[in-house]
Design an enzyme around this catalytic site. Structure first.
Site: not given
Lengths: 429, 420
Positions: A68, A71-72, A144
Site C-alpha cells: 500500500h 502504491e502511494h 489514513e
C-alpha cells in the site's frame, strides 16, 4: 500484431486480448460509452510479505503495509511533478487501491484517452523513492491508518479475518500499522517494486471507445521489453480450523455491528473451477440470506437485524470465505440463528431449496452479473479481478446459467459447516 | 434528458439510451423541510416498502423483485436547501437480456405503483407492527449516524452552523418526534405528503416512451394541485466565528470548517463558484490536497464540498489532535490565496478540465445524472451537462476570484479524539 477476439453473443459483449512484447497481458473491452476507464494492476498485495525473485538467494520478509505504501509512492516522480498534476493537464480523474492480493492504478476520462493511458503506463513503470519523500508519506499514511482505526465497518471486517485465519497473511491490515510503516525505506520499496512490478506479473484492462491498435501503440511507446522475473511467494501453512470463534472490540458506535465468516478451505482454485465455485456460493448466499428469503424476513420482523444486513462470497488468491454482516442488538443470538439456519439446510437441503427457487435465484445472480457490463469502471476492475484468478469475466454469466442444483448442494455441504464459522463483533463502548 | 409536464406539479424526465443493460427509474418527492413533518415523511419510504395491498409483506415484495430478474428499489431521504426530498430509486435488467420474453420494466412500474399508492392498511391506518418496527429502525439509524466519523463531523458542523434556520432541521427528523408517531398519524402524514409534494420522475434507459408516459400518468392520476412556491433562505454575512469542540473516544481528530459561500445554484455565477470549489478543495490537484496533505503531510484527506442549494461550503479533514490549529490555519491560508488572486495557470486549467470531465462522465452514470438534473430543476436552473461545460469554459480567473471573496468562515467544528 495478432489480437485474439472473444465474444459472448448472448450478452452482446466482447474483448480483444494481446500479449505486448514487454510481456504484459492487455485486454481491450470496447464499450460505446463516453467514459474511458483503464486499470493497470499487479498481482501484489498485503498478503505478499515473504518472497524472492528466482535470481535471489534468500527470501526476504518486508514490513507490513508496504504494498500500500508503494502504491502511494509511485505517484511521485523524479522531476518533482506529482502524477495527479500530470493527469490533470488532460482532465483525467485518477486513483489507485491496494487489496490483500493486488495493487491497481486507474484513471477515467472522456477526452485525451491516449495521453492519459501514456501517463498511467509511464508513472507505474518509473519508480522514484527517496528518504525525504518516504518520510513525508509516513505522515499521510499514518493518518489514513488512524482513520481506519476509527471506522467500525473496517474494524469488524479485519477482525473477522483475524478470527478466521491463524497464519495466513490476509489477517494483516492492508495499510500496516503506524509502527510497521515507520520501518519502510527507499531500498525496501525498490526491492518490492523490482520483484512485483514486472509486466509478467501485471495486467492492463481498458474499457471504452477504443481499439487494440490504439492501446498497443501507447504500450509500444512506453513499455520496454523486459527480462521475465519469476516470483516465489512464501505463505505460511494455514490450518483448516478457524483461529478464534469470536473477536470483540469496543468502539464509538450506536449499537453492535457483526460480521460472520464461513471459512472456505477449498483453495487455491483458479480458472473455470474458481468461477464455478464463485457462482455456487453466490447462489447459496442469495438463496439463504437474501431479502426475499425466510431467514432475512423472520429476523427482520423480530428486530434482530435491519436493512444493513448483507452477505457475499469473498475470495482472493489463496483464501476464501463467505461473509454475513450487519447490525444487531444481539450478535450472539444472531450467530446461533445463522448456525441453526445452516444446519437446517444441511439436513434438508432439497426440501428447503425447491427447483423453482433455484431457477429464480439463478436468474437474480445472472442478472446482477450481466448488469455489471454497464459501466467501463465496473468492467475493467471486475475483468482484472477475474484475470488474476485465471478466470474470465465474459464467461461468468454463462457459468452461472449452467450451474446445477446438485453442484450447489455439494458446494454447500462441503463448506457451510459449524466449525468453519467465526464471528467478529464491534460493541459500543 | 427530455422533460415533460405530466401535471402542474409532476414532471417526467426521460433520457433514452440503449448503452446500459439496466433501466433506471427514480421518483423524487419534495416538500418544505419542517420540524413537525420531517420525521414522519422520512419514515414513509421505510413503512411503504414493508408491504402494499398486493404485496402485503417485505418477503412478497422481494420475491416479486426476484421474479423481475433481481430488480431493486430503495428509499432515500435527502436535503436540498430547505427542502426535504424523499426518493425511490430503482433499477432493473433490460428485457432483451432475460431468458424468456418478459416486460421487466412494466412489472417494476406496476410494483412501484402498488407500493406508493396502494399501501397495506388496517382500519384506515398503516399496520401497527410495521410502523413500530420502522420507528425503532429509524431511531437506530439516527443514532448510528455517528458510526461514520468523517460524515458525522460534517453533519454536526452543519447542525451547529444552521441551528436557528429551517435548514438546520435534520432530513431524518428527530428521535423525540419518531417516538410520537402512530399508525394513524403516519397515515395522515402520508395523505398530506402525496397531496402536496412536488414530484419529479427520472428515467434513464431504453423504453417505449408512450407506454412509460402512460404508466406514469396513470400512477399519479389521482394527484392534483400545483407546485409549492419556494424561496431559499440564504445567509451571506457572518458576525463572528462560532467554535464548537466535542470530544469522542477515537484516535483521529475530525476538523470541519463551515463557510457561508455567498453563491447558490440559483445564481448566475454558480458555475464560477463550482470552479472555485474545484481549485480550492475539489480534486487531488486542488490547493487543499496539494498543501494540507502533500506539502505539510498533515492528513490523508482534506477536501471541500458545497451545499449548492443553501450557499454553504464545508471543508473536512482528519488529523492528529495536536495539529488542529496548524491545519485550520493552512486551510484558511489557501482560501486567502485564492481571494488574493493567487491562482496559477496550471491550477486554473486543471480545475477547468477536471470539472469538464466530471460533467462529461455524468452521462454514463444514470443515478448521478438523475440527481444532477434534479438538483438543478429544483433551483429553476436549466443547465444540461453540455451547457454547464460551455459556462465553465467561458470563465476567467477573475470570475473565480470574485466569487471566492464572498466565502466567509462561519463555524469551526472539531471532533476531538480523546482516550477516555
Amino acid at each position: 500484431m495478432n489480437y485474439t477476439l472473444k465474444e459472448n453473443k448472448k450478452i452482446n459483449e466482447k474483448y480483444y486480448y494481446f500479449k505486448h512484447k514487454s510481456g504484459l497481458d492487455v485486454f481491450v473491452i470496447p464499450k460505446d460509452l463516453g467514459t474511458y476507464y483503464s486499470v493497470f494492476g499487479t498481482k501484489y498485495g498485503s498478503i505478499d510479505r515473504t518472497f524472492k525473485k528466482d535470481t535471489d538467494k534468500e527470501f526476504i520478509t518486508v514490513p507490513d503495509g508496504i504494498a500500500h505504501f508503494l502504491e502511494h509512492k509511485l505517484f511521485e516522480n523524479e522531476d518533482g511533478v506529482d502524477t495527479f498534476s500530470r493527469y490533470a493537464e488532460y482532465g483525467a480523474s485518477a486513483n489507485a487501491y491496494t487489496s490483500s492480493d493486488k495493487t491497481a492504478y486507474l484513471f477515467s476520462c472522456t477526452e485525451n484517452f491516449k495521453e492519459s493511458l501514456e501517463i498511467l503506463l509511464d508513472f507505474v513503470s518509473h519508480p522514484y523513492f527517496t528518504k525525504q519523500t518516504v518520510d513525508k508519506e509516513q505522515g499521510i499514511i499514518s493518518q489514513e491508518i488512524r482513520m481506519y482505526e476509527d471506522n467500525p465497518n473496517w474494524r469488524v471486517y479485519f477482525n473477522l479475518l483475524r478470527a478466521l485465519y491463524h497464519n495466513h497473511t490476509v489477517r494483516i491490515d492492508t495499510a500496516g500499522t503506524v509502527e510497521s510503516i515507520s520501518k519502510i525505506t527507499p531500498e525496501i520499496l525498490y526491492d518490492c517494486y523490482n520483484t512485483f512490478y514486472n509486466p509478467g506479473n501485471m495486467v492492463l484492462c481498458v474499457s471504452g471507445k477504443t481499439t487494440p491498435e490504439e492501446v498497443e501503440a501507447v504500450c509500444d511507446k512506453v513499455l520496454k521489453e523486459c527480462v521475465p522475473v519469476k516470483i516465489e511467494r512464501k505463505y505460511e501453512d494455514e490450518p483448516a480450523t478457524v483461529c478464534q470463534k469470536n473477536i470483540t472490540e469496543k468502539l464509538e458506535v450506536a449499537f453492535p455491528l457483526f460480521s460472520i465468516g464461513i471459512k472456505d478451505n477449498d483453495v487455491p482454485l483458479s480458472g473455470k473451477a474458481l468461477m464455478k465455485k464463485q457462482a455456487e456460493h453466490d447462489i447459496i448466499l442469495e438463496k439463504i440470506f437474501s431479502k426475499s428469503g425466510d431467514f432475512y424476513n423472520r429476523l427482520y420482523n423480530e428486530g434482530l437485524i435491519n436493512n444493513k444486513f448483507s452477505c457475499g462470497y469473498e475470495r482472493g488468491i489463496s483464501f476464501a470465505f463467505a461473509d454475513i454482516s450487519g447490525e444487531s442488538r444481539d450478535p450472539e443470538k444472531l450467530l446461533s440463528e445463522v448456525e441453526k439456519e445452516l444446519s437446517g439446510y444441511i439436513e434438508n437441503f432439497d426440501l428447503l431449496f425447491s427447483d423453482e427457487d433455484f431457477e429464480t435465484v439463478k436468474r437474480v445472480v445472472y442478472s446482477k452479473n450481466v448488469q455489471e457490463w454497464g459501466s467501463t469502471e465496473d468492467i475493467a476492475n471486475i475483468f482484472m479481478d477475474f484475470y488474476f484468478m485465471d478466470g474470465d469475466m465474459l464467461d461468468y454469466p454463462d457459468i452461472v446459467a449452467s450451474i446445477t442444483k446438485q453442484e450447489v448442494k455439494e458446494c454447500f455441504m462441503n463448506t457451510y459447516k459449524k466449525d468453519a464459522i467465526a464471528m467478529s463483533v464491534i460493541l459500543p463502548r | 434528458m427530455i422533460r415533460e409536464k405530466i401535471s402542474d406539479r409532476i414532471s417526467l424526465n426521460i433520457s433514452q439510451t440503449d448503452k446500459f443493460k439496466t433501466n433506471f427509474l427514480s421518483i423524487f418527492f419534495s416538500v418544505p423541510l419542517e420540524y413537525e413533518n420531517a420525521t414522519e415523511y422520512a419514515l414513509l419510504p421505510k413503512v411503504l416498502l414493508r408491504g402494499s395491498g398486493n404485496y402485503p409483506d417485505m418477503k412478497s415484495i422481494n420475491r416479486r423483485m426476484d421474479q423481475l430478474y433481481g430488480a431493486n428499489m430503495s428509499g432515500v431521504v435527502l436535503k436540498r436547501g430547505e427542502r426535504q426530498v424523499i426518493g425511490f430509486m430503482s433499477g432493473c435488467l433490460c428485457n432483451k437480456y432475460a431468458f424468456e420474453k418478459i416486460d421487466i420494466l412494466k412489472g417494476l412500474t406496476d410494483l412501484i405503483n402498488d407500493l406508493l399508492f396502494n399501501p397495506n392498511l388496517c382500519n384506515g391506518a398503516f399496520l401497527q407492527s410495521y410502523v413500530e418496527s420502522e420507528k425503532k429502525n429509524h431511531i437506530d439509524y439516527i443514532k448510528s449516524l455517528k458510526n461514520n466519523k468523517n460524515q458525522y463531523a460534517v453533519q454536526r458542523c452543519r447542525e451547529e452552523m444552521c441551528k436557528n434556520e429551517a435548514y438546520g432541521i435534520s432530513e431524518y427528523g428527530s428521535i423525540e418526534q419518531t417516538e410520537k408517531v402512530t399508525p394513524e398519524s403516519l397515515y395522515r402524514a402520508y395523505k398530506n405528503f402525496i397531496s402536496v409534494a412536488d414530484i419529479d420522475v427520472f428515467f434513464v434507459g431504453k423504453c417505449d416512451k408512450d407506454v412509460l408516459t402512460d404508466d406514469i400518468k396513470k400512477m399519479f392520476s389521482s394527484l392534483t394541485g400545483s407546485r409549492i412556491s419556494f424561496k431559499p433562505q440564504i445567509i451571506t454575512s457572518v458576525s463572528g466565528v462560532n467554535t464548537v469542540t466535542e470530544e469522542m473516544n477515537i484516535n483521529q481528530g475530525k476538523l470541519t470548517l463551515g463557510f457561508r459561500s455567498g453563491t447558490t445554484i440559483y445564481d448566475e455565477d454558480y458555475s464560477a463558484f463550482s470552479l472555485f470549489n474545484e481549485i480550492f478543495g475539489g480534486s487531488p490537484s486542488s490547493k487543499l490536497f496539494m498543501n494540507v496533505r502533500e506539502k505539510l503531510s498533515l492528513c490523508y484527506y482534506c477536501s471541500s464540498s458545497p451545499e449548492a442549494h443553501k450557499g454553504l461550503l464545508f471543508v473536512a479533514s482528519g488529523i492528529e489532535v495536536e495539529n488542529k490549529e496548524k491545519a485550520q490555519q493552512e486551510i484558511l491560508n489557501q482560501l486567502e490565496e485564492i481571494q488574493n488572486g493567487n491562482i496559477t495557470d496550471t491550477e486554473f486549467d486543471s480545475a477547468v478540465k477536471s470539472l469538464i470531465n466530471a460533467y462529461s462522465e455524468l452521462d454514463d452514470d444514470p443515478y448521478s445524472l438523475s440527481l444532477w438534473y434534479y438538483g438543478r430543476f429544483l433551483a429553476g436552473n436549466t443547465d444540461t451537462p453540455e451547457t454547464a461545460i460551455q459556462k465553465i469554459m467561458s470563465l476567467t480567473k477573475e470570475d473565480v476570484i470574485k466569487v471566492s471573496r464572498n466565502v466567509v468562515l462561519d463555524t469551526v467544528y472539531f471532533l476531538k479524539g480523546v482516550n477516555v
